[in-house]
Design a protein around this motif. Structure first.
Motif, PDB file in Angstrom:
ATOM      1  N   TRP A  91       0.823  -1.205   0.000  1.00 50.37           N
ATOM      2  CA  TRP A  91       0.000   0.000   0.000  1.00 50.37           C
ATOM      3  C   TRP A  91       0.868   1.271   0.000  1.00 50.37           C
ATOM      4  N   GLY A  92       1.943   1.216   0.749  1.00 46.22           N
ATOM      5  CA  GLY A  92       2.839   2.373   0.789  1.00 46.22           C
ATOM      6  C   GLY A  92       3.442   2.684  -0.571  1.00 46.22           C
ATOM      7  N   VAL A  93       3.928   1.622  -1.255  1.00 42.98           N
ATOM      8  CA  VAL A  93       4.501   1.806  -2.589  1.00 42.98           C
ATOM      9  C   VAL A  93       3.448   2.288  -3.577  1.00 42.98           C
ATOM     10  N   ALA A  94       2.238   1.721  -3.491  1.00 44.75           N
ATOM     11  CA  ALA A  94       1.160   2.122  -4.398  1.00 44.75           C
ATOM     12  C   ALA A  94       0.789   3.592  -4.199  1.00 44.75           C
ATOM     13  N   ILE A  95       0.677   4.009  -2.930  1.00 43.71           N
ATOM     14  CA  ILE A  95       0.330   5.408  -2.647  1.00 43.71           C
ATOM     15  C   ILE A  95       1.432   6.349  -3.137  1.00 43.71           C
ATOM     16  N   ALA A  96       2.697   5.972  -2.859  1.00 41.92           N
ATOM     17  CA  ALA A  96       3.817   6.806  -3.295  1.00 41.92           C
ATOM     18  C   ALA A  96       3.869   6.911  -4.820  1.00 41.92           C
ATOM     19  N   THR A  97       3.641   5.783  -5.513  1.00 42.90           N
ATOM     20  CA  THR A  97       3.642   5.787  -6.980  1.00 42.90           C
ATOM     21  C   THR A  97       2.507   6.651  -7.527  1.00 42.90           C
ATOM     22  N   GLY A  98       1.317   6.498  -6.944  1.00 45.57           N
ATOM     23  CA  GLY A  98       0.188   7.307  -7.395  1.00 45.57           C
ATOM     24  C   GLY A  98       0.415   8.791  -7.172  1.00 45.57           C
ATOM     25  N   LEU A  99       0.970   9.121  -6.003  1.00 49.43           N
ATOM     26  CA  LEU A  99       1.252  10.519  -5.698  1.00 49.43           C
ATOM     27  C   LEU A  99       2.290  11.087  -6.665  1.00 49.43           C
ATOM     28  N   THR A 100       3.295  10.274  -6.984  1.00 50.28           N
ATOM     29  CA  THR A 100       4.328  10.706  -7.936  1.00 50.28           C
ATOM     30  C   THR A 100       3.726  10.985  -9.309  1.00 50.28           C
ATOM     31  N   PHE A 105       1.957  14.966 -13.410  1.00 48.83           N
ATOM     32  CA  PHE A 105       0.937  15.558 -14.275  1.00 48.83           C
ATOM     33  C   PHE A 105       0.659  17.008 -13.889  1.00 48.83           C
ATOM     34  N   ILE A 106       0.732  17.309 -12.587  1.00 54.88           N
ATOM     35  CA  ILE A 106       0.559  18.698 -12.151  1.00 54.88           C
ATOM     36  C   ILE A 106       1.687  19.569 -12.700  1.00 54.88           C
ATOM     37  N   ILE A 107       2.919  19.069 -12.591  1.00 56.51           N
ATOM     38  CA  ILE A 107       4.072  19.806 -13.124  1.00 56.51           C
ATOM     39  C   ILE A 107       3.935  19.987 -14.636  1.00 56.51           C
ATOM     40  N   LEU A 108       3.498  18.919 -15.323  1.00 62.38           N
ATOM     41  CA  LEU A 108       3.299  19.011 -16.769  1.00 62.38           C
ATOM     42  C   LEU A 108       2.252  20.073 -17.102  1.00 62.38           C
ATOM     43  N   GLY A 109       1.161  20.083 -16.356  1.00 60.45           N
ATOM     44  CA  GLY A 109       0.112  21.056 -16.609  1.00 60.45           C
ATOM     45  C   GLY A 109       0.588  22.488 -16.408  1.00 60.45           C
TER      46      GLY A 109
END
Length: 343
Positions: A91-100, A105-109
């Motif tokens: 769960w920790g890896v999944a959350i970190a990956t999703g947040l990344t 995408f925010i930076i791209l936008g």
């Protein structure tokens, strides 16, 4: 006269700071002078703080893990299965990956919107400047389609009015160059055979240093330029001076200097309006005396530096297209007097 050939870089910086106020390399994306540069700076700090926060979290996670699992013995720990721990790790890896992914995408936008904002300037009456990159100097033209006789050409120093949009049209005469004045806008590549354009509007007076930011050969590092932002009245006065023919020599030494220029190799590469010199291989010298720097900001425009550049430019800037010009001391003195009178 030729002591400039052995001048050190530190001495050059000292002369520049005292005589012109320009120090090569003193350019920074954090000393903004235009709305476009302000937007780029904001985007930089936005990305910086995201990366900084990610760095701190990663280091904190490593430190916590190291402290939690620290042991005092040397024997290998037994291997055992911890399903709850594995589940939490997944769960920790999944959350970190999703947040990344979300942050990317925010930076791209924000990068896309900033790019569009930087390119969004328009004006019905911008100041149009045509810049061509050469190895290793900048040709700067101020075209006037309505009155071609008011067009003129200079080199390495770009004057712009404060508060009025400026459109830069870019070209390359030989290889890939890159026009970069970080205090006013981002980096723009100049590709042989292609033209491009970009806008900026200086919002405060000053001298903004620029540099070729794409490796273009041996003297790439010595291909600088300055953008001089001044009031509208000062800019108009400067333009009026630039469209005038060259100063006519009025002393015996200047008259002799003009003859030296017209009878030596100088005439094969340079233009001086009002004389028989009309070659476009090298920079236009019609108003050379009004410039603060020579050789694409390699040297200050003072007597000793100009003399050293004329006599042996290859020693100062190896590989430059300008050939050595040996001449008698009297001819050199006269030529210097003439060139420095060209305001």
């Amino acid at each position: 006269m030729t002591d400039i050939l052995a001048i050190s870089s530190r001495e050059i910086l000292l002369v520049l700071s005292k005589t012109t106020g320009i120090v090569p390399g003193a350019h920074s994306a954090f000393k903004v002078g235009s709305p476009e540069a302000s937007r780029i700076e904001w985007l930089y700090w936005f990305i910086f703080w995201i990366c900084f926060a990610a760095f701190v979290l990663v280091i904190a996670a490593f430190a916590r893990s190291a402290a939690k699992n620290r042991i005092a013995r040397r024997e290998m720990l037994p291997v055992f299965e911890d399903k709850d721990g594995d589940r939490r790790a997944v769960w920790g890896v999944a959350i970190a990956t999703g947040l990344t992914v979300v942050l990317l995408f925010i930076i791209l936008g924000f990068s896309i919107t900033t790019g569009k904002a930087v390119e969004s300037d328009t004006s019905n009456q911008p100041v149009t400047i045509d810049v061509t990159g050469h190895q290793w100097w900048w040709e700067v033209k101020y075209p006037d389609a309505a009155a071609p006789y008011l067009s003129f050409t200079t080199a390495n120093e770009i004057h712009v009015p404060v508060g009025i949009p400026v459109v830069i049209l870019t070209h390359s005469a030989d290889v890939i160059h890159s026009f970069w004045a970080p205090s006013l806008n981002g980096k723009r590549d100049l590709l042989p055979g292609y033209s491009s354009s970009f806008w900026f509007k200086a919002d405060k007076p000053g001298i903004y240093h620029g540099q070729c930011a794409e490796f273009c050969g041996l003297q790439h590092a010595h291909m600088g330029f300055s953008i001089i932002a001044e009031s509208v009245s000062e800019f108009k006065q400067w333009k009026q001076e630039q469209v005038q023919p060259a100063h006519q020599p009025d002393t015996p030494e200047e008259i002799r200097g003009q003859q030296v220029f017209l009878t030596h190799a100088c005439i094969l590469c340079h233009t001086i309006l009002g004389t028989g010199a009309a070659s476009h291989v090298g920079p236009d010298l019609t108003h050379l005396g009004s410039r603060q720097m020579i050789a694409a900001e390699t040297l200050p425009n003072v007597t000793g530096a100009l003399a050293g550049w004329i006599i042996d430019p290859q020693r100062i800037k190896p590989g430059t297209q300008m050939a050595p010009n040996p001449m008698a001391p009297g001819d050199l003195q006269a030529l210097l007097a003439y060139l420095q009178s060209l305001h």
